[in-house]
Design an enzyme around this catalytic site. Structure first.
Site, PDB file in Angstrom:
ATOM      1  N   CYS A   1      -2.083   4.332  11.540  1.00  0.00           N
ATOM      2  CA  CYS A   1      -1.400   5.653  11.744  1.00  0.00           C
ATOM      3  C   CYS A   1      -2.539   5.478  12.685  1.00  0.00           C
ATOM      4  O   CYS A   1      -3.269   6.449  12.955  1.00  0.00           O
ATOM      5  CB  CYS A   1      -0.809   6.261  11.106  1.00  0.00           C
ATOM      6  SG  CYS A   1      -2.482   6.990   9.591  1.00  0.00           S
TER       7      CYS A   1
ATOM      8  N   GLY B   1       1.174   4.550  -1.747  1.00  0.00           N
ATOM      9  CA  GLY B   1       0.897   5.433  -1.859  1.00  0.00           C
ATOM     10  C   GLY B   1       1.157   6.977  -0.701  1.00  0.00           C
ATOM     11  O   GLY B   1       0.523   5.672   0.214  1.00  0.00           O
ATOM     12  N   PRO B   2       1.372   7.925  -0.637  1.00  0.00           N
ATOM     13  CA  PRO B   2       2.015   8.280  -2.087  1.00  0.00           C
ATOM     14  C   PRO B   2       3.354   8.568  -2.259  1.00  0.00           C
ATOM     15  O   PRO B   2       4.206   9.251  -2.589  1.00  0.00           O
ATOM     16  CB  PRO B   2       1.915  10.143  -1.011  1.00  0.00           C
ATOM     17  CG  PRO B   2       1.582  10.106   0.875  1.00  0.00           C
ATOM     18  CD  PRO B   2       1.258   8.586   0.262  1.00  0.00           C
ATOM     19  N   GLY B   3       3.771   7.456  -0.954  1.00  0.00           N
ATOM     20  CA  GLY B   3       5.861   6.992  -1.052  1.00  0.00           C
ATOM     21  C   GLY B   3       6.414   7.342  -0.184  1.00  0.00           C
ATOM     22  O   GLY B   3       7.742   6.859   0.110  1.00  0.00           O
ATOM     23  N   GLY B   4       5.645   7.507   1.191  1.00  0.00           N
ATOM     24  CA  GLY B   4       6.895   8.298   1.965  1.00  0.00           C
ATOM     25  C   GLY B   4       8.128   7.110   2.327  1.00  0.00           C
ATOM     26  O   GLY B   4       8.997   6.964   2.819  1.00  0.00           O
ATOM     27  N   LYS B   5       7.475   5.599   3.123  1.00  0.00           N
ATOM     28  CA  LYS B   5       7.517   4.378   3.352  1.00  0.00           C
ATOM     29  C   LYS B   5       8.729   3.387   2.493  1.00  0.00           C
ATOM     30  O   LYS B   5       9.905   2.984   2.113  1.00  0.00           O
ATOM     31  CB  LYS B   5       6.797   3.604   4.086  1.00  0.00           C
ATOM     32  CG  LYS B   5       6.154   4.507   5.622  1.00  0.00           C
ATOM     33  CD  LYS B   5       5.205   3.058   6.366  1.00  0.00           C
ATOM     34  CE  LYS B   5       4.815   3.990   7.420  1.00  0.00           C
ATOM     35  NZ  LYS B   5       3.341   5.005   7.325  1.00  0.00           N
TER      36      LYS B   5
ATOM     37  N   ASP C   1       0.807  -1.389   4.827  1.00  0.00           N
ATOM     38  CA  ASP C   1       0.416   0.494   5.586  1.00  0.00           C
ATOM     39  C   ASP C   1      -1.015   0.591   5.541  1.00  0.00           C
ATOM     40  O   ASP C   1      -1.064   1.410   4.441  1.00  0.00           O
ATOM     41  CB  ASP C   1       1.722   1.008   4.983  1.00  0.00           C
ATOM     42  CG  ASP C   1       1.779   2.329   5.829  1.00  0.00           C
ATOM     43  OD1 ASP C   1       1.079   2.850   6.770  1.00  0.00           O
ATOM     44  OD2 ASP C   1       2.307   3.399   5.200  1.00  0.00           O
TER      45      ASP C   1
ATOM     46  N   CYS D   1       1.317  -1.267   0.337  1.00  0.00           N
ATOM     47  CA  CYS D   1       0.028   0.224  -0.371  1.00  0.00           C
ATOM     48  C   CYS D   1       0.714   0.577   0.332  1.00  0.00           C
ATOM     49  O   CYS D   1       0.889   2.004   0.455  1.00  0.00           O
ATOM     50  CB  CYS D   1      -0.714  -0.069   0.902  1.00  0.00           C
ATOM     51  SG  CYS D   1      -1.570  -0.863   1.457  1.00  0.00           S
TER      52      CYS D   1
END
Length: 637
Positions: free
Chosen positions: A571, A454-458, A518, A452
């Site tokens: 989160c 998007g948006p790509g931080g992890k 995530d 999962c």
């Protein structure tokens, strides 16, 4: 998405929409379209240390950038920015000269009501008192609709114009009070943010950057606008109770723009300790500019009453008085005082296991958060990033840096613009790091999956870590524009982005060493960075999301190899989204796979107060992070 304060809101590694597609709470995951964009990017093997490379190697030497911009033309904002002229644009002359040299056919009629038109509101008119004034009506030339208008004798009859050229004679002396100062750009920007959230259901962190640019706000002015807007949105429910206590009618009978202005003024009076004259006058001026004197008088009366009551009782004492009784309803009391819906306060209390920590947890969730940065492994160390940004190294993540709230526009930092750092909460960094450190049965072949993404931080952090050992990361995202964000953020890393539904990803089963889920969630753990979200979410959102979360976790267990590890992350601390989802999966005997739980605490060394395990729940008041949840599951067969 956090919310950087002091300029542009922090773009966290998620927003209020579902990570696997659409707005969170929709219960839907990404569509069926697919695309593959493979990138090379293998790097020489090295151990992922602090910064991902030896300190001696050439370090990053960037810095912050910016520059002064021209002062903003006040005509680009609300009418409140242009002084006290309530006339329509067609009623105002096109030039700004004090004299009116146009013929009567060129002068527009002044249709303002007597109550809205003080003599001090008019620009200078150099026509003599006996001069002919056109009202814009062909059959009534020379008449002035204002009481005591010029051009009439004492008996009310028409008086002949005195001889001589028009507009001759001395300038007319101004009378009446001075016009108020032009509107405050920072407060106008905050008001525009409140309007966008109320009218369009906009996401504050997405619309605020463009508002700040339009008003040309930077540095301290941008920080003030951000605090006013975000703070008012966070406290909206509490402020509504205050306004209703001072009004003679329920809130739903008051027009939306007036409610926004009263919330903005009340927030300054109760929670920022702004002087009364500044908080009230600026809010009243905003209303006068958009709704006229009658509405501004109503807002003025309410805000004066808020100010007087807060001064007489004390702001905190008054809020405590408005809250439910703490002995009879401790959760309701703590929730109101710290500006949370009661159902969210109850979810926090359930996850904490007692009511004792609840006030501290809600207070931390209601505070203005620091901005957290990620130093991209292999590109820059946290030490170097802290030096070039003026921040401090994070206490727990070896790649984290903290900036004080109000540190300026984060997007202007060279490290951000050049892609060697990104905005990411330290809690998000910790859960990704725990998955990367978790013990496998068998060798790590370097094939990882973010289901999962998007948006790509992890995906940035995992992609950078796996690249250090020459591995690759597959990233799945259902929404096309979010898949594009993943591609952009992971540019230069060995990451392949798949536009697909995470539950039905076109990837082999039993092939990946590590899989991150995530999962889309209510986002209750990141409310401090999404100010409007707490008042939008509803209890019924949880059940639909829990079903989606179970389906994604089951898909992850299919894709991970035997001996591999799945990290399930939300989160949100809500038990139905965390231990409820994981427990239901672990207890099932019909999955075709078996799993064992790992003690996630072992993979977060140095992080205190992690509870009894085996899962980890982070908290703002304990760790200074978002309230991230992590469970590690190792597939055994």
């Amino acid at each position: 998405m956090s919310e950087p304060d002091g300029g542009r809101p922090e773009r966290d590694d998620r927003d209020d929409r579902g990570r696997s597609g659409g707005p969170r709470g929709s219960g839907e995951l990404r569509g069926s379209g697919r695309s593959d964009d493979r990138r090379s990017g293998g790097r020489p093997a090295r151990d992922p240390g602090r910064g991902g490379r030896p300190r001696g190697e050439g370090g990053y030497r960037g810095g912050s950038s910016g520059g002064d911009r021209r002062a903003r033309d006040d005509r680009g904002g609300f009418r409140g920015d242009r002084g006290r002229d309530d006339r329509g644009r067609g009623d105002r002359g096109r030039d700004d000269r004090g004299r009116d040299d146009r013929g009567r056919e060129d002068r527009g009629r002044d249709d303002r009501g007597r109550g809205d038109r003080g003599r001090g509101d008019r620009g200078r008119d150099d026509r003599p008192r006996g001069g002919d004034r056109s009202s814009g009506r062909g059959d009534r030339a020379g008449r002035d609709d204002r009481r005591g208008g010029y051009g009439r004798d004492d008996r009310g009859g028409r008086r002949d114009r005195t001889p001589g050229p028009r507009n001759a004679g001395p300038p007319r002396r101004r009378s009446g009070p001075d016009a108020p100062p032009a509107g405050d750009p920072a407060r106008q920007a905050a008001f525009e943010l409140l309007t966008a959230v109320r009218e369009r259901d906009a996401y504050a962190n997405l619309v605020l950057p463009s508002i700040l640019r339009r008003y040309r706000l930077k540095d301290r002015d941008a920080a003030l606008a951000t605090e006013l807007g975000y703070g008012t949105l966070r406290a909206a429910g509490q402020l509504d109770a205050v306004i209703e206590a001072c009004a003679d009618r329920p809130l739903h009978r008051i027009e939306g723009p007036l409610v926004d202005a009263m919330r903005l003024g009340s927030y300054q009076l109760l929670r920022m300790r702004v002087p009364e004259h500044a908080a009230v006058a600026t809010s009243v001026d905003i209303v006068r500019g958009i709704a006229g004197s009658r509405s501004s008088g109503f807002v003025n009366a309410i805000l004066r009453k808020v100010a007087e009551t807060a001064a007489a009782k004390g702001a905190e004492e008054w809020l405590t008085e408005l809250a439910p009784n703490p002995q009879e309803d401790p959760v309701g009391h703590a929730s109101f005082v710290h500006a949370h819906p009661k159902w969210i306060g109850q979810a926090f209390a359930d996850a904490l296991g007692s009511h004792e920590e609840l006030p501290a947890a809600l207070a931390a969730d209601d505070a203005r958060p620091a901005v957290h940065l990620l130093a991209r492994p292999g590109e820059i160390t946290a030490e170097e990033l802290a030096l070039v940004t003026g921040g401090t190294e994070a206490p727990y993540s070896p790649y984290g840096v903290h900036l004080e709230p109000g540190s300026g526009e984060v997007g202007e930092l060279d490290a951000i613009r050049e892609g060697v750092a990104t905005v990411q909460d330290e809690g998000s960094q910790l859960v990704a790091l725990a998955l990367a450190r978790a013990a496998l049965d068998g060798e790590d072949t370097g094939r990882w999956l973010d289901l999962c993404a998007g948006p790509g931080g992890k995906a940035v952090l995992l992609g950078a870590l796996v690249a250090l050992d020459g591995g690759t990361l597959d990233a799945v995202e259902q929404t096309e524009h979010r898949a594009d964000l993943v591609r952009k953020s992971t540019d230069g890393l060995p990451v392949t982005v798949h536009h697909a539904d995470g539950r039905e990803a076109p990837l082999p089963e039993g092939a990946f060493d590590r899989v991150l889920v995530d999962a889309p969630c209510t986002g209750l753990g990141a409310l401090r960075r999404r100010p409007e979200a707490r008042w939008r979410r509803k209890p019924e959102d949880v059940s639909a999301l829990a079903k989606l979360q179970r389906e994604l976790l089951l898909a992850a267990l299919r894709h991970v190899r035997v001996g591999g590890v799945v990290g399930y992350v939300t989160c949100s601390p809500h038990l139905s989204e965390t231990v409820g989802v994981v427990g239901g999966i672990v207890r099932r005997k019909d999955l075709g796979v078996t799993v064992e739980r790992l003690d996630a605490r072992e993979y977060l060394p140095g992080v205190p107060e992690l509870g009894a395990g085996p899962h980890v729940q982070l908290w703002p008041h304990r760790h200074g992070t978002d309230a991230m949840f992590l469970t590690l599951l190792r597939r055994t067969s």
